[in-house]
Design an enzyme around this catalytic site. Sequence first.
Site, short mmCIF file in Angstrom:
data_model
loop_
_atom_site.label_atom_id
_atom_site.label_comp_id
_atom_site.label_asym_id
_atom_site.label_seq_id
_atom_site.Cartn_x
_atom_site.Cartn_y
_atom_site.Cartn_z
N LEU A 68 -24.80 35.42 15.76
CA LEU A 68 -23.52 36.06 16.07
C LEU A 68 -23.65 37.56 16.30
CD1 LEU A 68 -20.90 34.46 13.67
CD2 LEU A 68 -21.21 34.11 16.11
N HIS A 92 -49.24 49.01 20.62
CA HIS A 92 -47.94 48.50 21.07
C HIS A 92 -46.94 49.65 21.23
CE1 HIS A 92 -48.60 44.15 20.84
NE2 HIS A 92 -49.49 44.47 19.92
N GLU A 126 -44.22 49.76 22.75
CA GLU A 126 -42.81 49.35 22.79
C GLU A 126 -42.08 49.63 21.48
OE1 GLU A 126 -45.45 47.35 22.88
OE2 GLU A 126 -45.10 45.38 21.97
N LYS A 172 -3.39 36.41 11.23
CA LYS A 172 -3.68 35.10 10.68
C LYS A 172 -4.96 35.14 9.84
CE LYS A 172 -3.50 30.31 12.12
NZ LYS A 172 -3.48 29.40 13.27
N CYS A 230 -51.92 45.42 24.69
CA CYS A 230 -52.70 44.61 23.75
C CYS A 230 -53.43 43.46 24.46
CB CYS A 230 -51.81 44.15 22.59
SG CYS A 230 -52.77 43.84 21.09
N1 GLN Z 1 -54.72 38.21 20.58
C1 GLN Z 1 -55.16 39.56 20.72
C2 GLN Z 1 -55.78 40.10 19.44
O1 GLN Z 1 -55.62 39.53 18.41
C3 GLN Z 1 -54.03 40.46 21.19
C4 GLN Z 1 -52.97 40.62 20.17
C5 GLN Z 1 -51.69 41.17 20.73
O2 GLN Z 1 -51.46 41.12 21.93
N2 GLN Z 1 -50.83 41.66 19.89
O3 GLN Z 1 -56.44 41.11 19.46
#
Ligand code: GLN
Length: 532
Positions: A16, A509, A511, A225, A383
């Site tokens: 939700l 990463h 992001e 209500k 990655c």
């Molecule tokens: N599978 C890859 C690793 O373990 C990449 C991991 C990922 O993309 N987060 O290194």
Amino acid sequence: MQTKFIFVTGGVMSGLGKGVMTSSIAKLLQLSNQKVSCVKIDPYLNYDAGTMNPIAHGEVFVTEDGGECDMDIGNYERFLNQNIPKTHNITTAQIYSTVIEAERRGEYLGACVQIIPHVTDEIKRRIRKIAEDEKLDILVVECGGTVGDIESLPFLEALRQLRLEEGSQNVIFVHVTLTPSLDVVGEQKTKPTQHSVQELRRIGIQPDIIAARCSSPLHESTKKKISMFTNVTTRDVFSCHDVESIFMVPQILYDQGIVDTIFTKFGKFGLVNTSANWDKWNSIVNSLQTAQGNVKIAMVGKYVTLTDSYVSVNHALKHAGAKIGKVVSIDWIDSETINGNVDDLSKYDGVIVPGGFGSRGAEGIIKTANYTREKNIPYFGICFGFQLAAVAFGRHVCDFKDANSTELDQNTTNPIVDLLPEQKTVSNMGGSLRLGAHEILVKGNTLAHKTYNSDKVIRRHRHRYEINKKYIDIFEKNGMVFSAESDNAKRMEMLEIPSHKFYFGVQFHPEFNSRPGYPEEAFEAFISAASK
Ligand code: GLN
């Protein structure tokens, strides 16, 4: 100093938008100059989200301190523009482990160890500790699951006790429910809300605020209500109707007076002028709404059947688009379906390959990485997308025919990507990847350096495999540059091909560090290259 607590529960069904409600309330309080943070309770028996399938549960969000958390933590970070530590994602497994370990140490000697009080005490201890350690004005705690679930009961019981112990002037319960409209006439049905509040009251919790999810604004008569059946005044029943962007939710709640309601209940008065905070937030929200022109991005990944699997990547692309005033439209493509049809990627301005694990769909990613390199299409690999770009380069440019990652083929004679040495002795799957923030050194005169404009960046990681250093010289001779490294040059963190329009990969990463109004640099560089 007394921290005030807001507990967000959910009724009727999952999905939700409790996470968005929690984030929005916290945002409004932050805009009101309060020191706030959020906590997510997940009543499952996994210790953390790290071992869960992203297609079922959405992305695993990695915190700065290496927690593998529920994706709601990412929402909190994006709304609040602040890092959330891993202790803010509390699971049943963590609570029980602590209690059981204490029992084995003999800390409860003589006592029969029970859900009440031992488990509930541990839940309360963790919540209070966060409030105290971080010296918060207000802590917003989201209880995952739906009222009525067996699993959430100990948590709701602990929250009920907290209200008793802290006093009702210090604790507010917000209940998020559904008010469906069944027909075109649009009559808003309140029965599901009535029932879920009944369920909540049965366990001793009377909500102070009802947040009703609905497709169009709640009618006054519907509010009345709901008020009558739930014992919540009409003024404290809030309409959470559909809006174009989740970042508009704080505004619709504010317009209905939720900040006044919360402050009155907490007995907080004398608010300072916060218009500057609001101006900044509004300009960020508007920038996400008013972009023009289109950048077409293909996201080729393993978990595309649920776009929430890559929720932070999706957001990061939009943040980058907003910064340069462009709408980023994303087509999610299952890497398993990429084969002879790889040519279809030519219609995109850029291709991004996010993280992934295991061999299914990996060949499609290698084809994607190779095709975009050959056709000079902007490529951004994260990655898995970074590792497999190196594999593709090994196979097709350096002529190592069976180049691979040992994650995909243990017997390859050319392990371009291999297990991290320290992983070789690891047997537990949970929490054992290379996780969290690590310092990365960036080489001068590279796309990486131009992108980050710094010799050093700190980014979050989640991987078991890495580039095999044995291949670096031969790759560099053939035109691929490893432009950043970490841990005393032990591991490669970024790659690029200088002769290409934009061919960039990162082991980390990025992001997870992107926020509305503050796009992560590599995403910004990728989207601006794709838009040219
Ligand atoms: N599978 C890859 C690793 O373990 C990449 C991991 C990922 O993309 N987060 O290194």
